[in-house]
Design a protein around this motif. Sequence first.
Motif, PDB file in Angstrom:
ATOM      1  N   ASP A  46       0.813  -1.222   0.000  1.00  0.00           N
ATOM      2  CA  ASP A  46       0.000   0.000   0.000  1.00  0.00           C
ATOM      3  C   ASP A  46       0.843   1.267   0.000  1.00  0.00           C
ATOM      4  OD1 ASP A  46      -2.196  -1.607   0.013  1.00  0.00           O
ATOM      5  OD2 ASP A  46      -2.602  -1.407   2.167  1.00  0.00           O
ATOM      6  N   ALA A  47       2.079   1.163   0.457  1.00  0.00           N
ATOM      7  CA  ALA A  47       2.957   2.332   0.494  1.00  0.00           C
ATOM      8  C   ALA A  47       3.645   2.576  -0.845  1.00  0.00           C
ATOM      9  CB  ALA A  47       4.011   2.161   1.582  1.00  0.00           C
ATOM     10  N   SER A  48       3.372   1.718  -1.837  1.00  0.00           N
ATOM     11  CA  SER A  48       4.071   1.809  -3.126  1.00  0.00           C
ATOM     12  C   SER A  48       3.254   2.540  -4.185  1.00  0.00           C
ATOM     13  CB  SER A  48       4.419   0.395  -3.623  1.00  0.00           C
ATOM     14  OG  SER A  48       5.269  -0.263  -2.714  1.00  0.00           O
ATOM     15  N   GLY A  49       2.366   3.432  -3.753  1.00  0.00           N
ATOM     16  CA  GLY A  49       1.581   4.210  -4.701  1.00  0.00           C
ATOM     17  C   GLY A  49       2.353   5.405  -5.217  1.00  0.00           C
ATOM     18  N   VAL A  50       1.647   6.248  -5.966  1.00  0.00           N
ATOM     19  CA  VAL A  50       2.268   7.464  -6.490  1.00  0.00           C
ATOM     20  C   VAL A  50       2.538   8.414  -5.329  1.00  0.00           C
ATOM     21  CG1 VAL A  50       1.971   9.458  -7.995  1.00  0.00           C
ATOM     22  CG2 VAL A  50       1.092   7.228  -8.713  1.00  0.00           C
ATOM     23  N   ARG A  51       3.795   8.815  -5.190  1.00  0.00           N
ATOM     24  CA  ARG A  51       4.179   9.759  -4.141  1.00  0.00           C
ATOM     25  C   ARG A  51       4.580  11.066  -4.815  1.00  0.00           C
ATOM     26  NH1 ARG A  51       4.661   8.047   0.889  1.00  0.00           N
ATOM     27  NH2 ARG A  51       4.409   5.821   1.312  1.00  0.00           N
ATOM     28  N   PRO A  52       3.705  12.065  -4.747  1.00  0.00           N
ATOM     29  CA  PRO A  52       3.929  13.309  -5.478  1.00  0.00           C
ATOM     30  C   PRO A  52       5.304  13.929  -5.234  1.00  0.00           C
ATOM     31  CG  PRO A  52       1.709  13.258  -4.618  1.00  0.00           C
ATOM     32  CD  PRO A  52       2.415  12.070  -4.036  1.00  0.00           C
ATOM     33  N   SER A 119       0.613   8.355  -0.310  1.00  0.00           N
ATOM     34  CA  SER A 119       0.665   7.308  -1.330  1.00  0.00           C
ATOM     35  C   SER A 119      -0.694   7.191  -1.993  1.00  0.00           C
ATOM     36  CB  SER A 119       1.066   5.972  -0.682  1.00  0.00           C
ATOM     37  OG  SER A 119       1.090   4.936  -1.634  1.00  0.00           O
ATOM     38  N   HIS A 120      -0.768   7.527  -3.267  1.00  0.00           N
ATOM     39  CA  HIS A 120      -2.020   7.495  -4.021  1.00  0.00           C
ATOM     40  C   HIS A 120      -2.116   6.164  -4.773  1.00  0.00           C
ATOM     41  CE1 HIS A 120      -2.896  11.954  -3.734  1.00  0.00           C
ATOM     42  NE2 HIS A 120      -1.617  11.908  -3.371  1.00  0.00           N
ATOM     43  N   PRO A 169     -12.243  12.937   2.897  1.00  0.00           N
ATOM     44  CA  PRO A 169     -11.096  12.327   3.582  1.00  0.00           C
ATOM     45  C   PRO A 169     -10.798  10.923   3.058  1.00  0.00           C
ATOM     46  CG  PRO A 169     -12.619  13.328   5.153  1.00  0.00           C
ATOM     47  CD  PRO A 169     -13.315  13.333   3.821  1.00  0.00           C
ATOM     48  N   GLY A 170      -9.515  10.652   2.830  1.00  0.00           N
ATOM     49  CA  GLY A 170      -9.089   9.329   2.404  1.00  0.00           C
ATOM     50  C   GLY A 170      -9.320   9.041   0.936  1.00  0.00           C
ATOM     51  N   ILE A 171      -9.853  10.015   0.177  1.00  0.00           N
ATOM     52  CA  ILE A 171     -10.118   9.824  -1.244  1.00  0.00           C
ATOM     53  C   ILE A 171      -9.129  10.660  -2.055  1.00  0.00           C
ATOM     54  CG2 ILE A 171     -11.807  10.083  -3.095  1.00  0.00           C
ATOM     55  CD1 ILE A 171     -12.560   7.968  -1.052  1.00  0.00           C
ATOM     56  N   SER A 172      -8.466  10.019  -3.000  1.00  0.00           N
ATOM     57  CA  SER A 172      -7.527  10.741  -3.853  1.00  0.00           C
ATOM     58  C   SER A 172      -8.298  11.392  -4.995  1.00  0.00           C
ATOM     59  CB  SER A 172      -6.455   9.791  -4.403  1.00  0.00           C
ATOM     60  OG  SER A 172      -5.588  10.481  -5.289  1.00  0.00           O
ATOM     61  N   TRP A 173      -8.856  12.573  -4.702  1.00  0.00           N
ATOM     62  CA  TRP A 173      -9.607  13.265  -5.746  1.00  0.00           C
ATOM     63  C   TRP A 173      -8.693  13.655  -6.902  1.00  0.00           C
ATOM     64  CZ3 TRP A 173      -8.277  18.212  -7.186  1.00  0.00           C
ATOM     65  CH2 TRP A 173      -7.443  18.910  -6.305  1.00  0.00           C
ATOM     66  N   GLU A 174      -7.394  13.788  -6.626  1.00  0.00           N
ATOM     67  CA  GLU A 174      -6.463  14.106  -7.706  1.00  0.00           C
ATOM     68  C   GLU A 174      -6.400  12.957  -8.723  1.00  0.00           C
ATOM     69  OE1 GLU A 174      -4.366  15.732  -3.886  1.00  0.00           O
ATOM     70  OE2 GLU A 174      -5.649  14.033  -4.450  1.00  0.00           O
ATOM     71  N   SER A 175      -6.422  11.714  -8.226  1.00  0.00           N
ATOM     72  CA  SER A 175      -6.438  10.572  -9.141  1.00  0.00           C
ATOM     73  C   SER A 175      -7.683  10.596 -10.006  1.00  0.00           C
ATOM     74  CB  SER A 175      -6.376   9.260  -8.347  1.00  0.00           C
ATOM     75  OG  SER A 175      -5.140   9.104  -7.702  1.00  0.00           O
ATOM     76  N   HIS A 176      -8.810  10.931  -9.384  1.00  0.00           N
ATOM     77  CA  HIS A 176     -10.067  10.991 -10.137  1.00  0.00           C
ATOM     78  C   HIS A 176     -10.002  12.096 -11.193  1.00  0.00           C
ATOM     79  CE1 HIS A 176     -12.217   9.190  -6.362  1.00  0.00           C
ATOM     80  NE2 HIS A 176     -11.342   8.366  -6.908  1.00  0.00           N
ATOM     81  N   LEU A 177      -9.494  13.262 -10.792  1.00  0.00           N
ATOM     82  CA  LEU A 177      -9.441  14.398 -11.707  1.00  0.00           C
ATOM     83  C   LEU A 177      -8.536  14.114 -12.898  1.00  0.00           C
ATOM     84  CD1 LEU A 177      -9.976  17.337 -12.504  1.00  0.00           C
ATOM     85  CD2 LEU A 177      -8.103  18.012 -10.979  1.00  0.00           C
ATOM     86  N   PHE A 178      -7.322  13.625 -12.623  1.00  0.00           N
ATOM     87  CA  PHE A 178      -6.387  13.411 -13.728  1.00  0.00           C
ATOM     88  C   PHE A 178      -6.739  12.166 -14.537  1.00  0.00           C
ATOM     89  CE2 PHE A 178      -3.918  16.328 -11.060  1.00  0.00           C
ATOM     90  CZ  PHE A 178      -3.598  17.277 -12.025  1.00  0.00           C
TER      91      PHE A 178
END
Length: 200
Positions: A46-52, A119-120, A169-178
């Motif tokens: 879970d820590a291996s997501g996109v890290r801005p 981590s996204h 909270p807890g939702i990566s709205w940036e992932s949704h947007l992009f």
Amino acid sequence: MSPARRSPAKRVIPPNPVLSAAVVLGFVGLLFVVEGIDTALGGRLDASGVRPRDFTEWDNLLWAPVLHLGWDHVTGNAVPLLVLGFLASSGGVKQFLQVTAVIWLTNGLGVWVFGSPGSHIGASGLVFGFLVFLLLRGLFARSAAQVLVAVVVFALYGALLLGVLPGQPGISWESHLFGALGGALAAWGVARDDRRTVAA
């Protein structure tokens, strides 16, 4: 020249529905396999997501969409991925893979550059990408059948678009947007290529 050849972007049903279904099912199945591995490892993936803006882990954007925060997370993405992914493959498996790549990379790069710290992970960016792809494809292609599909898709999943707004909270709205922006880019590209095919 056959109608399918003249305008592949205007198809509603994939030219090989069994193959398209197998590809989409295979990808969704992979998500569950990965989550099973992550569960066995105690959630270490879970820590291996996109890290801005972290240059040491920029490559995480390549696999972040297959990682999820538990079974509820992956299950919540599975059904819309199956439906939207199958519909998005109406131009054929090759085009579907290209569309998926555009959404995947636009999502990952956008989150890496503009996302909030952390981590996204998750395939929801793909869900939003396929949704917007289907909504815009018919308009760009000027296809009544595709627009009808878009109306049905919007009726079923349009509420998801609220997920591009910050504040949950807890939702990566940036992932949704992009992911959504990637879907728009893919829809434009498919329509452009279709016009070139017709012109040729």
